[in-house]
Design a protein around this motif. Structure first.
Motif, short mmCIF file in Angstrom:
data_model
loop_
_atom_site.label_atom_id
_atom_site.label_comp_id
_atom_site.label_asym_id
_atom_site.label_seq_id
_atom_site.Cartn_x
_atom_site.Cartn_y
_atom_site.Cartn_z
N ILE A 1 2.21 6.82 3.49
CA ILE A 1 2.26 7.67 2.30
C ILE A 1 3.46 8.60 2.44
CG2 ILE A 1 1.00 9.31 0.87
CD1 ILE A 1 -1.59 8.33 2.23
N MET A 2 4.32 8.62 1.42
CA MET A 2 5.52 9.46 1.43
C MET A 2 5.20 10.83 0.83
SD MET A 2 8.84 9.60 2.15
CE MET A 2 9.35 7.88 2.26
N GLY B 1 0.79 -1.23 0.00
CA GLY B 1 0.00 0.00 0.00
C GLY B 1 0.81 1.27 0.00
N PHE B 2 2.09 1.17 -0.32
CA PHE B 2 2.96 2.35 -0.29
C PHE B 2 2.63 3.27 -1.47
CE2 PHE B 2 7.00 4.49 -1.43
CZ PHE B 2 7.27 5.12 -0.22
N SER B 3 2.58 4.56 -1.22
CA SER B 3 2.30 5.53 -2.27
C SER B 3 2.98 6.85 -1.95
CB SER B 3 0.79 5.74 -2.44
OG SER B 3 0.22 6.27 -1.25
N LEU C 1 6.30 -1.67 10.43
CA LEU C 1 7.58 -1.69 9.71
C LEU C 1 7.45 -2.31 8.32
CD1 LEU C 1 9.93 -2.59 12.68
CD2 LEU C 1 9.84 -0.43 11.44
N ARG C 2 6.51 -3.21 8.14
CA ARG C 2 6.26 -3.71 6.78
C ARG C 2 5.66 -2.61 5.91
NH1 ARG C 2 5.64 -8.53 9.61
NH2 ARG C 2 3.49 -8.03 10.24
N ALA C 3 4.95 -1.69 6.52
CA ALA C 3 4.37 -0.58 5.76
C ALA C 3 5.36 0.55 5.55
CB ALA C 3 3.12 -0.04 6.48
N TYR C 4 6.38 0.65 6.41
CA TYR C 4 7.34 1.77 6.36
C TYR C 4 8.72 1.33 5.89
CZ TYR C 4 10.84 4.95 8.41
OH TYR C 4 11.93 5.76 8.63
N LEU C 5 9.38 0.48 6.67
CA LEU C 5 10.76 0.10 6.37
C LEU C 5 10.85 -0.71 5.07
CD1 LEU C 5 13.76 -0.29 6.92
CD2 LEU C 5 13.15 -2.10 8.57
#
Length: 778
Positions: free
Chosen positions: A646-647, A524-526, A608-612
């Motif tokens: 979300i970045m 779900g990274f965007s 951490l799976r969503a971020y790192l």
């Protein structure tokens, strides 16, 4: 008591710039003819009394006069009637049951006399006078208004008076926009600043108790980070730690954590003189005591001390106000969380804002949380550059972001004899207009090259990055990032028109890369695209050095909002909130973990799976490095668990760390680096820059110990390696040590500009190796 509150609440009479304003009760018989003329005038159509007879108006006035909960007043300017004001009890009005009435609420209506000869500034003076009149009674805590939702003029005036929208309400005779202004809201409003400027602002937060708390927190943080950066070396003595500065000794209790993080108990810190007597904690004194060790250049010491003082001022303000507790923030909305943050976890001088005065702080600082509106100027298309992301059309973009202001601004240009088709609209920070553009570019304003249009209608809130604003009235619209020529945390916060020109193209390229990667989609990274940028290229300074501060005063960009991406049950929070510890030393991250009902390791693994994982994957699969610190990521939470991130802040801080081919418009982000330097994008920016603080905080509050925390981190890296073994060839994220990069050393070296944005890696300062907390866990 807040900004100018002592004067705001004194009521009338008032010696305004237009003359003496006073108030007197309406007398129906005496004032009937005058008020009948006013309320039936075409300009008073929103009062709903068009066509009323004299007798109907008499009955209305007599009903108010006989009421115990409704009053009418005439305002006089130098003895001549200028406005009608009504005050009423909302609980006994059509508003009853339509909002949560609080003790101290006072309803208000105002009608400015239809002018025979218009006089500039009359409505501003009237609104200011009415608010002073309403707030003269200390029992009144909030003024409530309910104007017709289509009455653009009064909506704009309410905004300048500090009113905050509470949404639409259906009343018997209209659809109204319910709005509320507290005493503080009005005291901090544009009208209060306009008419009460030049008079000293009280600073009640600068009291001994609040400043003592601020000093203790900042000295504790300074000792911790200076130890981490090996600028000072504490010695263990009798179960405590000591730092000898040569003239004083600092003595404290602390626990040691990975990455040379010394978690100091603020309550334990003592500063001792040569004779052993305890001295007050003083962050500026600490800087001077350690001046030789810190290595601050002589010509920059004063600037750094001022940034430290400003940081203390902000902290004292937060200590003096009631801040939400960590438990309350667990359920809070994103903007409440945003304004409750206390700054960067590593930098000591984190809230410099050199250039802001007390009024500016109260109006524009993120932690003040005061809504305000950008100031807008029109610039000629021939003297500006607008860069738009893929698929965006200029007119459609402005219409969407400005709403009704788009047509209003075009009308203002036509009324001034200008062709709107020749101009673009550029948002400007109100401080920037007042203190920079209207002065520095005064000749250009006079020539009509910068055409002031005034404040927009939408209210915004400053984010932790201070020059980035979130639209409160239309959350689906873009963030706005504005040039702001104040010195803050190692940079003058301007925006270069030339540098911003490529920003939408860079964001489109990064967005396409991220959206096209199956691994990133799975977690779900965007990214939030900065999809439009504008810069004024006129003025004499545009002909000079583009790196000059004067070339960075007139640019802005728009960034997508994350709000439209939310699914039912989801909410947003800045990732910086995971490091937040409230004034009672409670951790927000710990509260979230407890509220989720998850085991701490499970909660951390999801996060951490969503971020790192996506940050690591972007680096290895695409040579793409972000600046993934807390303020640059937005968490999406469901049931208090992180489901994706979300970045943001892509254009200025992203880099491609290889010589891979890039489109010409994107080429500036290429900064080739060897494999060890690429690993530093994880070791320095993620492990040391963020997880060091989170792990130590959770360990201190007993949620998860250091070993278990870093095992979860290692597990996320192992899982990615198992899924993509080829990407890890030649990289070793489990090696024993990595190079220790230091942030405060950068600012201490040059507090004016600590990093060259064109060579960020080359600007870094390393002080030898540091032990890797996941070493041997591979």
């Amino acid at each position: 008591m807040t900004l100018l509150d002592a004067e705001v609440a004194v009521g009338l009479p008032w010696e305004s710039p237009l003359g003496r304003v006073d108030a007197r009760p309406v007398e129906p018989e005496r004032d009937l003819a005058l008020l009948h003329r006013w309320v039936t005038h075409p300009r008073s159509r929103f009062w709903g009394m068009q066509g009323w007879s004299t007798e109907q108006v008499r009955e209305e006035l007599e009903g108010i006069a006989a009421s115990t909960h409704h009053d009418a007043w005439l305002l006089d300017l130098d003895g001549e009637p200028i406005a009608l004001a009504e005050t009423y009890d909302p609980e006994r009005s059509p508003l009853q049951g339509r909002y949560d009435v609080e003790d101290g609420d006072l309803g208000m209506h105002v009608l400015v006399a239809p002018p025979r000869t218009p006089r500039t500034g009359t409505t501003d003076v009237v609104m200011t006078a009415v608010m002073r009149w309403c707030l003269r009674d200390p029992r009144v805590q909030r003024v409530v208004v309910e104007p017709d939702a289509t009455n653009d003029a009064i909506l704009a005036k309410n905004l300048r008076a500090g009113f905050r929208s509470r949404g639409l309400v259906q009343l018997p005779d209209k659809t109204a926009l319910l709005s509320v202004a507290t005493r503080t809201d009005f005291a901090d409003s544009a009208l209060a600043r306009q008419f009460l400027r030049g008079r000293p602002s009280p600073a009640p937060h600068l009291n001994r108790e609040a400043m003592s708390a601020a000093q203790r927190d900042l000295v504790t943080k300074a000792l911790r980070e200076l130890v981490h950066e090996r600028l000072i070396r504490p010695e263990p003595v009798d179960g405590r730690w000591r730092v000898d500065t040569g003239t004083t000794t600092y003595d404290f209790a602390a626990s040691a954590h990975p990455l040379e993080h010394l978690a100091i108990d603020p309550a334990s810190v003592r500063r001792l003189g040569p004779d052993g007597a305890e001295l007050d904690l003083d962050a500026q004194a600490l800087v001077l005591e350690l001046r030789s060790a810190l290595g601050i250049p002589g010509d920059l010491v004063d600037i750094y001390l001022e940034e430290v003082a400003s940081t203390l001022q902000a902290a004292a303000w937060m200590h003096d106000q009631r801040q939400p507790s960590a438990a309350e923030l667990v359920e809070a909305d994103a903007q409440t969380i945003e304004r409750s943050m206390t700054g960067h976890p590593s930098f000591i001088a984190t809230n410099g804002r050199i250039g802001f005065g007390l009024d500016d702080y109260a109006a524009f600082a993120p932690e003040a949380g005061r809504p305000f509106s950008p100031f807008w100027v029109a610039v000629r298309k021939t003297d500006s550059r607008l860069s738009l992301g893929e698929g965006l059309d200029e007119d459609a973009f402005y219409a969407r972001e400005l709403g009704p202001d788009h047509d209003r601004f075009r009308a203002l240009l036509r009324e001034s004899g200008r062709d709107p088709e020749e101009f673009r609209f550029m948002p400007v920070h109100p401080w920037q207009w007042q203190h920079k553009l209207a002065i520095t570019y005064a000749p250009a304003v006079a020539r009509g090259e910068l055409v002031p249009l005034g404040e927009g209608r939408d209210r915004y809130q400053a984010q932790q990055s201070i020059r980035t604003l979130f639209n409160l009235d239309h959350p689906e619209r873009s963030f706005v990032k504005l040039a702001l020529s104040v010195q803050n945390m190692g940079f003058l916060r301007g925006l270069s028109a030339r540098y911003m020109a490529a920003t939408p193209a860079i964001n489109d390229w990064v967005h396409e890369l991220v959206e096209g990667d199956a691994d990133l989609r799975e977690v779900g990274f965007s990214v939030l695209r900065e999809h439009a940028a504008i810069g004024w290229t006129g003025g004499v300074h545009a002909q000079l050095d583009p790196s000059s501060a004067y070339a960075k005063m007139t640019a802005a960009l728009w960034r997508e909002s994350p709000v439209p991406r939310l699914q039912p049950g989801e909410r947003l929070a800045t990732m910086a909130s995971l490091l937040h510890v409230d004034q009672q030393r409670e951790s927000l991250a710990a509260q979230l973990i407890r509220a989720s009902g998850c085991a701490p390791a499970q909660w951390l693994g999801d996060y951490l799976r969503a971020y790192l994982r996506p940050v690591l994957h972007c680096l290895l699969a695409h040579d793409l490095a972000f600046m993934p610190h807390g303020e640059n990521l937005i968490l999406v939470l469901r049931e208090h668990r992180v489901v994706r991130v979300i970045m943001k802040d892509i254009g200025e801080e992203v880099m491609v760390m290889s010589d891979r081919p890039l489109p010409e418009a994107v080429a500036r982000i290429r900064q080739p680096a060897d494999r060890e330097e690429r690993e530093m994008a994880i070791f320095t920016d993620v492990f040391d820059g963020f997880l060091r603080h989170l792990g130590a905080t959770l360990s201190q509050v007993g949620v998860i110990d250091d070993d278990a925390f870093w095992e979860v981190v290692a597990g996320v890296v192992r899982d990615h390696r198992a899924d993509h073994p080829g990407l890890h060839d030649g990289f070793d994220f489990f090696r024993a040590q990595f190079s220790h990069s230091c942030l405060n050393r950068l600012q201490l070296r040059n507090t004016r500009q600590m990093v060259d944005l064109t060579d960020q890696s080359g600007s870094l300062i390393h002080v030898g190796p540091i032990a890797n907390p996941i070493a041997g866990r591979g």
